[in-house]
Design a protein around this motif. Structure first.
Motif, PDB file in Angstrom:
ATOM      1  N   ASN A   1      21.047  37.738  30.345  1.00  0.00           N
ATOM      2  CA  ASN A   1      19.746  38.106  29.814  1.00  0.00           C
ATOM      3  C   ASN A   1      19.830  38.318  28.312  1.00  0.00           C
ATOM      4  OD1 ASN A   1      18.656  38.184  32.464  1.00  0.00           O
ATOM      5  ND2 ASN A   1      19.251  40.336  32.704  1.00  0.00           N
ATOM      6  N   SER A   2      18.669  38.316  27.669  1.00  0.00           N
ATOM      7  CA  SER A   2      18.590  38.532  26.221  1.00  0.00           C
ATOM      8  C   SER A   2      19.576  37.639  25.475  1.00  0.00           C
ATOM      9  CB  SER A   2      18.846  40.007  25.883  1.00  0.00           C
ATOM     10  OG  SER A   2      17.922  40.848  26.538  1.00  0.00           O
ATOM     11  N   LEU A   3      19.568  36.376  25.814  1.00  0.00           N
ATOM     12  CA  LEU A   3      20.531  35.437  25.247  1.00  0.00           C
ATOM     13  C   LEU A   3      20.351  35.272  23.750  1.00  0.00           C
ATOM     14  CD1 LEU A   3      20.560  32.855  28.133  1.00  0.00           C
ATOM     15  CD2 LEU A   3      22.599  33.963  27.190  1.00  0.00           C
ATOM     16  N   LYS A   4      21.473  35.111  23.066  1.00  0.00           N
ATOM     17  CA  LYS A   4      21.518  34.932  21.629  1.00  0.00           C
ATOM     18  C   LYS A   4      22.154  33.588  21.297  1.00  0.00           C
ATOM     19  CE  LYS A   4      22.376  39.890  21.010  1.00  0.00           C
ATOM     20  NZ  LYS A   4      23.307  40.903  20.456  1.00  0.00           N
ATOM     21  N   PRO A   5      21.868  33.036  20.118  1.00  0.00           N
ATOM     22  CA  PRO A   5      22.500  31.770  19.737  1.00  0.00           C
ATOM     23  C   PRO A   5      24.028  31.821  19.792  1.00  0.00           C
ATOM     24  CG  PRO A   5      20.670  32.211  18.280  1.00  0.00           C
ATOM     25  CD  PRO A   5      20.835  33.443  19.142  1.00  0.00           C
ATOM     26  N   GLU A   6      24.619  32.969  19.505  1.00  0.00           N
ATOM     27  CA  GLU A   6      26.068  33.089  19.557  1.00  0.00           C
ATOM     28  C   GLU A   6      26.636  33.050  20.970  1.00  0.00           C
ATOM     29  OE1 GLU A   6      24.633  37.216  17.952  1.00  0.00           O
ATOM     30  OE2 GLU A   6      23.932  35.138  17.916  1.00  0.00           O
ATOM     31  N   ASP A   7      25.777  33.067  21.986  1.00  0.00           N
ATOM     32  CA  ASP A   7      26.222  32.887  23.361  1.00  0.00           C
ATOM     33  C   ASP A   7      26.437  31.420  23.707  1.00  0.00           C
ATOM     34  OD1 ASP A   7      26.137  35.659  24.083  1.00  0.00           O
ATOM     35  OD2 ASP A   7      23.958  35.500  24.294  1.00  0.00           O
ATOM     36  N   THR A   8      26.046  30.537  22.820  1.00  0.00           N
ATOM     37  CA  THR A   8      26.190  29.105  23.053  1.00  0.00           C
ATOM     38  C   THR A   8      27.657  28.719  23.233  1.00  0.00           C
ATOM     39  OG1 THR A   8      24.171  28.510  21.862  1.00  0.00           O
ATOM     40  CG2 THR A   8      25.872  26.823  22.013  1.00  0.00           C
ATOM     41  N   GLY A   9      27.929  27.867  24.210  1.00  0.00           N
ATOM     42  CA  GLY A   9      29.280  27.399  24.440  1.00  0.00           C
ATOM     43  C   GLY A   9      29.448  26.830  25.831  1.00  0.00           C
ATOM     44  N   ASP A  10      30.664  26.435  26.127  1.00  0.00           N
ATOM     45  CA  ASP A  10      31.010  25.958  27.460  1.00  0.00           C
ATOM     46  C   ASP A  10      31.533  27.130  28.283  1.00  0.00           C
ATOM     47  OD1 ASP A  10      32.320  22.934  26.017  1.00  0.00           O
ATOM     48  OD2 ASP A  10      30.366  23.267  26.961  1.00  0.00           O
ATOM     49  N   TYR A  11      30.957  27.326  29.446  1.00  0.00           N
ATOM     50  CA  TYR A  11      31.331  28.428  30.315  1.00  0.00           C
ATOM     51  C   TYR A  11      32.157  27.914  31.491  1.00  0.00           C
ATOM     52  CZ  TYR A  11      28.297  31.679  27.848  1.00  0.00           C
ATOM     53  OH  TYR A  11      27.728  32.485  26.892  1.00  0.00           O
ATOM     54  N   TYR A  12      33.298  28.543  31.723  1.00  0.00           N
ATOM     55  CA  TYR A  12      34.230  28.116  32.753  1.00  0.00           C
ATOM     56  C   TYR A  12      34.431  29.209  33.788  1.00  0.00           C
ATOM     57  CZ  TYR A  12      35.432  24.439  29.441  1.00  0.00           C
ATOM     58  OH  TYR A  12      35.384  23.372  28.573  1.00  0.00           O
ATOM     59  N   CYS A  13      34.202  28.871  35.024  1.00  0.00           N
ATOM     60  CA  CYS A  13      34.480  29.764  36.129  1.00  0.00           C
ATOM     61  C   CYS A  13      35.976  29.755  36.425  1.00  0.00           C
ATOM     62  CB  CYS A  13      33.696  29.298  37.359  1.00  0.00           C
ATOM     63  SG  CYS A  13      34.085  30.163  38.901  1.00  0.00           S
ATOM     64  N   TYR A  14      36.514  30.908  36.796  1.00  0.00           N
ATOM     65  CA  TYR A  14      37.897  30.936  37.254  1.00  0.00           C
ATOM     66  C   TYR A  14      38.054  31.825  38.477  1.00  0.00           C
ATOM     67  CZ  TYR A  14      39.302  35.620  35.679  1.00  0.00           C
ATOM     68  OH  TYR A  14      39.447  36.978  35.535  1.00  0.00           O
ATOM     69  N   VAL A  15      39.048  31.485  39.267  1.00  0.00           N
ATOM     70  CA  VAL A  15      39.361  32.232  40.480  1.00  0.00           C
ATOM     71  C   VAL A  15      40.868  32.424  40.544  1.00  0.00           C
ATOM     72  CG1 VAL A  15      39.416  32.165  43.000  1.00  0.00           C
ATOM     73  CG2 VAL A  15      37.349  31.471  41.778  1.00  0.00           C
ATOM     74  N   ASN A  16      41.286  33.653  40.764  1.00  0.00           N
ATOM     75  CA  ASN A  16      42.698  33.954  40.932  1.00  0.00           C
ATOM     76  C   ASN A  16      43.014  34.077  42.415  1.00  0.00           C
ATOM     77  OD1 ASN A  16      44.730  36.694  41.100  1.00  0.00           O
ATOM     78  ND2 ASN A  16      45.437  34.922  39.944  1.00  0.00           N
ATOM     79  N   VAL A  17      44.037  33.355  42.853  1.00  0.00           N
ATOM     80  CA  VAL A  17      44.449  33.360  44.251  1.00  0.00           C
ATOM     81  C   VAL A  17      45.886  33.852  44.345  1.00  0.00           C
ATOM     82  CG1 VAL A  17      44.820  31.973  46.314  1.00  0.00           C
ATOM     83  CG2 VAL A  17      42.896  31.473  44.803  1.00  0.00           C
ATOM     84  N   VAL A  18      46.128  34.773  45.255  1.00  0.00           N
ATOM     85  CA  VAL A  18      47.468  35.318  45.450  1.00  0.00           C
ATOM     86  C   VAL A  18      47.943  35.018  46.861  1.00  0.00           C
ATOM     87  CG1 VAL A  18      48.923  37.360  45.432  1.00  0.00           C
ATOM     88  CG2 VAL A  18      47.048  37.156  43.791  1.00  0.00           C
ATOM     89  N   THR A  19      48.957  34.188  46.972  1.00  0.00           N
ATOM     90  CA  THR A  19      49.615  33.919  48.252  1.00  0.00           C
ATOM     91  C   THR A  19      51.086  34.281  48.078  1.00  0.00           C
ATOM     92  OG1 THR A  19      49.841  31.577  47.605  1.00  0.00           O
ATOM     93  CG2 THR A  19      47.980  32.175  49.004  1.00  0.00           C
ATOM     94  N   ARG A  20      51.960  33.277  47.982  1.00  0.00           N
ATOM     95  CA  ARG A  20      53.355  33.540  47.649  1.00  0.00           C
ATOM     96  C   ARG A  20      53.497  33.854  46.161  1.00  0.00           C
ATOM     97  NH1 ARG A  20      57.246  32.293  51.383  1.00  0.00           N
ATOM     98  NH2 ARG A  20      56.509  31.216  53.264  1.00  0.00           N
ATOM     99  N   LEU A  21      52.568  33.364  45.380  1.00  0.00           N
ATOM    100  CA  LEU A  21      52.526  33.624  43.958  1.00  0.00           C
ATOM    101  C   LEU A  21      51.079  33.604  43.479  1.00  0.00           C
ATOM    102  CD1 LEU A  21      52.123  30.550  42.521  1.00  0.00           C
ATOM    103  CD2 LEU A  21      54.456  30.380  43.374  1.00  0.00           C
ATOM    104  N   SER A  22      50.867  34.070  42.261  1.00  0.00           N
ATOM    105  CA  SER A  22      49.530  34.124  41.691  1.00  0.00           C
ATOM    106  C   SER A  22      49.207  32.817  40.979  1.00  0.00           C
ATOM    107  CB  SER A  22      49.423  35.287  40.702  1.00  0.00           C
ATOM    108  OG  SER A  22      48.149  35.328  40.100  1.00  0.00           O
ATOM    109  N   LYS A  23      48.008  32.289  41.222  1.00  0.00           N
ATOM    110  CA  LYS A  23      47.592  31.048  40.587  1.00  0.00           C
ATOM    111  C   LYS A  23      46.109  31.089  40.250  1.00  0.00           C
ATOM    112  CE  LYS A  23      47.856  26.031  41.037  1.00  0.00           C
ATOM    113  NZ  LYS A  23      48.330  24.903  41.860  1.00  0.00           N
ATOM    114  N   ASP A  24      45.767  30.568  39.078  1.00  0.00           N
ATOM    115  CA  ASP A  24      44.380  30.497  38.637  1.00  0.00           C
ATOM    116  C   ASP A  24      43.811  29.101  38.837  1.00  0.00           C
ATOM    117  OD1 ASP A  24      44.766  32.681  35.725  1.00  0.00           O
ATOM    118  OD2 ASP A  24      44.451  33.138  37.843  1.00  0.00           O
ATOM    119  N   TYR A  25      42.552  29.040  39.258  1.00  0.00           N
ATOM    120  CA  TYR A  25      41.822  27.789  39.387  1.00  0.00           C
ATOM    121  C   TYR A  25      40.611  27.836  38.479  1.00  0.00           C
ATOM    122  CZ  TYR A  25      44.660  26.973  43.548  1.00  0.00           C
ATOM    123  OH  TYR A  25      45.716  26.782  44.413  1.00  0.00           O
ATOM    124  N   TRP A  26      40.253  26.676  37.934  1.00  0.00           N
ATOM    125  CA  TRP A  26      39.184  26.606  36.941  1.00  0.00           C
ATOM    126  C   TRP A  26      38.108  25.614  37.336  1.00  0.00           C
ATOM    127  CZ3 TRP A  26      39.257  29.895  32.818  1.00  0.00           C
ATOM    128  CH2 TRP A  26      40.462  30.557  32.578  1.00  0.00           C
TER     129      TRP A  26
END
Length: 118
Positions: free
Chosen positions: A83-108
């Motif tokens: 909300n209340s977006l500003k011009p400086e909010d402009t950019g590419d937005y990337y979702c990430y998810v951290n998964v922990v099984t035998r080790l920790s890994k990030d997905y994008w």
């Protein structure tokens, strides 16, 4: 293996609102933290917001009070209400998810562009 699909980016005028969604699929049982990063033109990628499985949140100082992150664990989906977006909010937005099984890994996610005009 986790796949992320983002949606909700677009062009909006300053002061407007936008809602980003990111749905995870695949091996989603062990998802821990979910969140959003962004990268503005000519700037370094930064953490916008994150949320733990239990609902604890963290925000960049620049978006506090304007953005809200939430998640639906049943749908394995994370949202970013902007909300209340500003011009400086402009950019590419990337979702990430951290998964922990035998080790920790990030997905994008593939990234979704947000453009805020003045």
């Amino acid at each position: 293996q986790v796949q992320l699909v983002e949606s909700g980016g677009g062009l909006v005028q300053a002061g407007g609102s936008l809602r980003l969604s990111c749905a995870a699929s695949g091996s989603i049982l062990n998802i821990n933290v979910m969140g959003w990063y962004r990268q503005a033109p000519g700037k370094q990628r930064e953490l916008v917001a994150s949320i733990t499985r239990g609902g604890s949140t963290d925000y960049a100082d620049s978006v506090k009070g304007r953005f809200t992150i939430s998640r639906d664990n049943a749908k394995a989906t994370v949202y970013l209400q902007m909300n209340s977006l500003k011009p400086e909010d402009t950019g590419d937005y990337y979702c990430y998810v951290n998964v922990v099984t035998r080790l920790s890994k990030d997905y994008w996610g593939q990234g979704t562009q947000v453009t805020v005009s003045s």
